[in-house]
Design an enzyme around this catalytic site. Structure first.
Site, short mmCIF file in Angstrom:
data_model
loop_
_atom_site.label_atom_id
_atom_site.label_comp_id
_atom_site.label_asym_id
_atom_site.label_seq_id
_atom_site.Cartn_x
_atom_site.Cartn_y
_atom_site.Cartn_z
N CYS A 8 45.72 66.90 4.79
CA CYS A 8 45.48 67.09 6.23
C CYS A 8 46.44 66.24 7.07
O CYS A 8 47.00 65.26 6.58
CB CYS A 8 44.03 66.71 6.55
N ASP A 127 32.61 63.50 5.47
CA ASP A 127 33.54 62.45 5.91
C ASP A 127 32.73 61.21 6.29
O ASP A 127 31.53 61.30 6.54
CB ASP A 127 34.33 62.99 7.12
O1 LIG Z 1 43.24 63.19 10.76
C1 LIG Z 1 42.84 62.97 11.91
O2 LIG Z 1 43.51 62.34 12.71
C2 LIG Z 1 41.51 63.49 12.35
C3 LIG Z 1 41.15 63.37 13.67
C4 LIG Z 1 39.93 63.83 14.12
C5 LIG Z 1 39.05 64.42 13.25
C6 LIG Z 1 39.38 64.54 11.91
C7 LIG Z 1 40.60 64.07 11.43
N1 LIG Z 1 40.96 64.16 10.11
C8 LIG Z 1 40.05 64.47 9.06
O3 LIG Z 1 39.37 63.26 8.71
C9 LIG Z 1 39.07 63.24 7.34
C10 LIG Z 1 39.33 61.93 6.67
O4 LIG Z 1 40.59 61.41 6.97
P1 LIG Z 1 41.16 60.13 6.17
O5 LIG Z 1 41.64 60.65 4.84
O6 LIG Z 1 40.04 59.15 6.02
O7 LIG Z 1 42.29 59.60 6.99
C11 LIG Z 1 39.84 64.37 6.75
O8 LIG Z 1 38.87 65.34 6.54
C12 LIG Z 1 40.72 64.92 7.79
O9 LIG Z 1 40.63 66.32 7.65
#
Ligand SMILES: O=C(O)c1ccccc1N[C@@H]1O[C@H](COP(=O)(O)O)[C@@H](O)[C@H]1O
Length: 206
Positions: A8, A127
């Site tokens: 992502c 998450d």
């Molecule tokens: O990635 C981002 O900036 C984000 C912003 C707002 C909502 C979701 C976002 N990302 C999603 O968050 C999770 C976990 O991210 P991390 O691996 O802990 O950095 C992941 O599912 C992204 O899809």
């Protein structure tokens, strides 16, 4: 069956193609303007039009307007939508697209009940909960809060890295894992070695 992987926070074609080359099953594009990984819809659609077949582009929104969502997904039939805010099931369904619903996990949540509310989703993404931040926090939640039986396929997210992903897959046995910050060189730019290590760690035979 090997675990699927979604990378992502893609903001450029080079990172997108490198992740596909290394075996990513899905790529996430963040259309939440407060995120450092935000990508302009026109730029995202230009990248998506160059992706190889069988890789799923995922458009991530946080309580976005219908107009903003349509402006992204109308351009390409391949988009799957990830709702990462407080969207109701009815709202998620209104786009007539396959979708993922993200739930932010904290102690005491009934995750089976929360997932039941989105029976029409393709999968539930779990998450970490952090007050005031919708996602991409880089924080891990307590995986033992996930019930063994969930009504929908589970995508595990939150603070995953090349170092902890194999352990996460072994403990949770999710349908897929999702990572953003854990494979970055800097906000919005991927570290190709970390992406490669993450994908091979996730797909390693248990
Ligand atoms: O990635 C981002 O900036 C984000 C912003 C707002 C909502 C979701 C976002 N990302 C999603 O968050 C999770 C976990 O991210 P991390 O691996 O802990 O950095 C992941 O599912 C992204 O899809």
């Amino acid at each position: 069956m090997p675990c699927r992987v979604k990378i992502c926070g893609i903001t450029n074609l080079e990172d997108a193609l490198a992740a596909c080359h290394d075996g990513a099953d899905a790529l996430g594009f963040v259309f939440y303007e407060k995120s450092p990984r935000y990508i302009d819809p026109v730029k995202a659609n230009a990248i998506v039009s160059q992706l190889p077949p069988f890789v799923v582009p995922v458009a991530l929104f946080v309580d976005a307007s219908a107009e903003d969502i349509e402006a992204v997904v109308a351009d390409n039939a391949r988009w799957l939508i990830q709702f990462h805010g407080n969207e109701s099931e009815q709202e998620c369904l209104s786009y007539n697209r396959s979708y993922i619903k993200a739930l932010r996990v904290k102690e005491g949540d009934d995750l089976q009940e929360a997932a039941q509310a989105y029976q029409s989703a393709s999968a539930i993404l779990l998450d970490a909960y952090k007050a005031g931040v919708p996602g991409g926090t880089g924080e891990v939640f307590n995986w033992s809060l996930i019930p063994e039986e969930m009504p929908l396929p589970v995508i595990l997210a939150g603070g995953l890295t090349p170092d902890n992903v194999a352990r996460a897959v072994e403990q949770v046995a999710p349908y897929a894992v999702d990572v953003s910050g854990g494979v970055e060189a800097s906000k919005g730019i991927k570290n190709k070695l970390k992406v490669k290590q993450f994908i091979s760690g996730a797909k390693r035979e248990q």
